[in-house]
Design an enzyme around this catalytic site. Structure first.
Site, short mmCIF file in Angstrom:
data_model
loop_
_atom_site.label_atom_id
_atom_site.label_comp_id
_atom_site.label_asym_id
_atom_site.label_seq_id
_atom_site.Cartn_x
_atom_site.Cartn_y
_atom_site.Cartn_z
CE LYS A 9 43.68 35.36 41.02
NZ LYS A 9 42.72 35.45 42.17
CE1 TYR A 49 40.16 40.14 40.39
CE2 TYR A 49 42.43 40.81 40.77
CZ TYR A 49 41.50 39.82 40.50
OH TYR A 49 41.91 38.52 40.34
CG ASN A 112 42.21 32.31 44.10
OD1 ASN A 112 42.94 33.05 43.45
ND2 ASN A 112 40.92 32.56 44.27
CG HIS A 115 41.25 36.42 36.83
ND1 HIS A 115 40.25 36.93 37.61
CD2 HIS A 115 40.96 36.74 35.54
CE1 HIS A 115 39.38 37.56 36.81
NE2 HIS A 115 39.79 37.46 35.55
CD GLU A 126 38.26 39.74 33.69
OE1 GLU A 126 37.69 39.93 34.79
OE2 GLU A 126 38.58 38.61 33.28
#
Ligand code: IDP
Ligand code: MG
Length: 138
Positions: A9, A49, A112, A115, A126
């Site tokens: 990310k 998302y 975080n 993914h 995805e």
């Protein structure tokens, strides 16, 4: 043989953790079948998302995910969906196991670092979101 989508990310890229994340994947025996760096716009992040569109964190999450470059990878190996999720650690880094990527590097529940797809069905969606069949090395 299973495939999964991994993303480093924007926080992982800006904090120079690309090599660290890839090292952990490779040391666990996971093979990288395709990889590239790109920057999503807001609409692309919303599409990725979409499953979370009704969540209170959707707007903030999609702002974050379109805030800077990301590295997207297709990972391959036996049981790789679960293996990658284990290396990542729990969504909330405070609950993530010792030695996981999120426990070691995440700074809040949203930022975080990584993914990972959570099932074969989401992995298929995805991977197709980012890669076409000409982008696989082998
Ligand atoms: P996952 O990334 O561990 O699969 P998901 O529940 O699918 O977790 O959530 C997607 C992403 O949305 C998380 O990785 C995190 O960046 C963000 N997120 C999840 N829950 C929250 C929250 O309660 N507040 C803010 N951001 C969240
Ligand atoms: Mg998820």
């Amino acid at each position: 043989m299973e495939q999964t989508l991994s993303i480093i990310k924007p926080d992982g890229v800006s904090r120079c953790l690309i090599g660290e994340v890839i090292k952990r994947l490779e040391q666990d025996g996971i093979r990288i079948a395709a990889m590239k760096m790109l920057k999503m716009n807001k609409a692309q992040a919303q599409g990725f998302y979409a499953v979370h569109r009704d969540k209170p964190f959707f707007d903030s999450l999609t702002d974050f995910m379109s805030s800077g470059p990301i590295v997207v990878m297709v990972l391959e190996g036996d049981n790789v969906i679960e293996k990658n999720r284990t290396l990542m650690g729990a969504t909330n880094y405070e609950e993530a196991a010792e030695g996981t990527i999120r426990r070691d590097f995440a700074t809040d529940i949203e930022k975080n670092i990584v993914h990972g797809s959570d099932s074969r069905q989401t992995a298929e969606f995805e991977i197709g979101y980012f890669f076409n069949r000409f982008e696989f090395a082998v």
